[in-house]
Design a protein around this motif. Structure first.
Motif, PDB file in Angstrom:
ATOM      1  N   PRO A  70      90.781 134.800  66.440  1.00  0.00           N
ATOM      2  CA  PRO A  70      91.215 133.578  65.998  1.00  0.00           C
ATOM      3  C   PRO A  70      92.552 133.310  65.120  1.00  0.00           C
ATOM      4  O   PRO A  70      92.449 134.034  64.335  1.00  0.00           O
ATOM      5  N   GLY A  71      93.322 132.813  65.620  1.00  0.00           N
ATOM      6  CA  GLY A  71      94.502 132.515  64.735  1.00  0.00           C
ATOM      7  C   GLY A  71      95.745 133.580  64.800  1.00  0.00           C
ATOM      8  O   GLY A  71      96.770 133.398  64.414  1.00  0.00           O
ATOM      9  N   ALA A  72      95.391 134.699  65.647  1.00  0.00           N
ATOM     10  CA  ALA A  72      96.226 135.839  65.756  1.00  0.00           C
ATOM     11  C   ALA A  72      97.476 135.378  66.613  1.00  0.00           C
ATOM     12  O   ALA A  72      97.123 134.708  67.742  1.00  0.00           O
ATOM     13  N   GLN A  73      98.854 135.826  66.150  1.00  0.00           N
ATOM     14  CA  GLN A  73      99.822 135.454  67.205  1.00  0.00           C
ATOM     15  C   GLN A  73     100.696 136.754  67.543  1.00  0.00           C
ATOM     16  O   GLN A  73     100.866 137.401  66.356  1.00  0.00           O
ATOM     17  N   VAL A  74     101.309 136.841  68.655  1.00  0.00           N
ATOM     18  CA  VAL A  74     102.145 137.924  68.813  1.00  0.00           C
ATOM     19  C   VAL A  74     103.498 137.671  68.146  1.00  0.00           C
ATOM     20  O   VAL A  74     104.164 136.330  68.553  1.00  0.00           O
ATOM     21  N   ALA A  75     104.207 138.055  67.239  1.00  0.00           N
ATOM     22  CA  ALA A  75     105.253 137.814  66.753  1.00  0.00           C
ATOM     23  C   ALA A  75     106.369 138.588  67.614  1.00  0.00           C
ATOM     24  O   ALA A  75     107.668 138.216  67.445  1.00  0.00           O
ATOM     25  N   GLN A  76     106.172 139.778  68.060  1.00  0.00           N
ATOM     26  CA  GLN A  76     107.121 140.601  68.739  1.00  0.00           C
ATOM     27  C   GLN A  76     106.590 141.563  69.647  1.00  0.00           C
ATOM     28  O   GLN A  76     105.430 142.190  69.304  1.00  0.00           O
ATOM     29  N   THR A  77     106.998 141.763  70.792  1.00  0.00           N
ATOM     30  CA  THR A  77     106.568 142.942  71.782  1.00  0.00           C
ATOM     31  C   THR A  77     107.835 143.699  71.826  1.00  0.00           C
ATOM     32  O   THR A  77     108.855 143.276  72.627  1.00  0.00           O
ATOM     33  N   ILE A  78     108.004 145.092  71.563  1.00  0.00           N
ATOM     34  CA  ILE A  78     109.268 145.714  71.966  1.00  0.00           C
ATOM     35  C   ILE A  78     108.906 147.105  72.298  1.00  0.00           C
ATOM     36  O   ILE A  78     108.273 147.712  71.356  1.00  0.00           O
ATOM     37  N   GLY A  79     109.522 147.637  73.315  1.00  0.00           N
ATOM     38  CA  GLY A  79     109.076 149.059  73.650  1.00  0.00           C
ATOM     39  C   GLY A  79     107.643 149.286  73.742  1.00  0.00           C
ATOM     40  O   GLY A  79     106.832 148.352  74.596  1.00  0.00           O
ATOM     41  N   ARG A  80     106.931 150.070  73.355  1.00  0.00           N
ATOM     42  CA  ARG A  80     105.429 150.295  73.357  1.00  0.00           C
ATOM     43  C   ARG A  80     104.948 149.734  71.728  1.00  0.00           C
ATOM     44  O   ARG A  80     103.749 150.497  71.575  1.00  0.00           O
ATOM     45  N   THR A  81     105.381 148.935  71.295  1.00  0.00           N
ATOM     46  CA  THR A  81     105.141 148.429  70.054  1.00  0.00           C
ATOM     47  C   THR A  81     104.585 146.885  69.991  1.00  0.00           C
ATOM     48  O   THR A  81     105.405 146.211  70.620  1.00  0.00           O
ATOM     49  N   VAL A  82     103.737 146.402  69.437  1.00  0.00           N
ATOM     50  CA  VAL A  82     103.278 145.066  69.263  1.00  0.00           C
ATOM     51  C   VAL A  82     103.178 144.658  67.967  1.00  0.00           C
ATOM     52  O   VAL A  82     102.739 145.359  67.094  1.00  0.00           O
ATOM     53  N   LEU A  83     103.782 143.543  67.411  1.00  0.00           N
ATOM     54  CA  LEU A  83     103.711 143.021  66.157  1.00  0.00           C
ATOM     55  C   LEU A  83     102.822 141.759  66.026  1.00  0.00           C
ATOM     56  O   LEU A  83     103.232 140.799  66.835  1.00  0.00           O
ATOM     57  N   MET A  84     101.629 141.781  65.228  1.00  0.00           N
ATOM     58  CA  MET A  84     100.901 140.536  65.216  1.00  0.00           C
ATOM     59  C   MET A  84     100.962 139.891  63.931  1.00  0.00           C
ATOM     60  O   MET A  84     100.911 140.653  62.818  1.00  0.00           O
ATOM     61  N   TYR A  85     100.609 138.802  63.662  1.00  0.00           N
ATOM     62  CA  TYR A  85     100.611 137.894  62.691  1.00  0.00           C
ATOM     63  C   TYR A  85      99.429 137.131  62.665  1.00  0.00           C
ATOM     64  O   TYR A  85      99.026 136.480  63.794  1.00  0.00           O
TER      65      TYR A  85
END
Length: 104
Positions: A70-85
């Motif tokens: 709950p409340g998690a959002q994807v800030a960026q997806t680049i290559g094989r890396t995901v940035l969650m906030y």
């Protein structure tokens, strides 16, 4: 929902971060989701690396975590890396969310 300015700010903060969580052949297990949720609570910003053995794509992982936590959002997806906030629920851990709220 994160605005463009907020995403840009989070990406700049994550630029020097090393991946905190890795996803491998075990896939999207409950343990993986719990680990990401705990890391988001403590840090608010988590970089996830997908190993070559992972069957999921970064887009699938980001979408799954955004639905599951709950409340998690994807800030960026680049290559094989995901940035969650996600904004921390405890005030003592809310360092990034204060700055993100100012940009919104």
């Amino acid at each position: 929902m994160l605005t463009g300015k907020q995403k840009r700010f989070l990406r700049s903060r994550a630029n020097t971060m090393r991946p905190l969580v890795s996803l491998g052949k075990n896939g999207l297990s409950d343990q993986f989701v719990d680990g990401v949720a705990k890391a988001l609570e403590a840090r608010e910003l988590v970089k996830i690396s997908l190993l070559q053995t992972a069957e999921e794509t970064p887009a699938q992982v980001g979408a799954f975590l955004a639905r599951t936590i709950p409340g998690a959002q994807v800030a960026q997806t680049i290559g094989r890396t995901v940035l969650m906030y996600r904004k921390a629920s405890k005030e003592e851990h809310q360092k990034l969310s204060v700055e993100v709220a100012k940009l919104g």
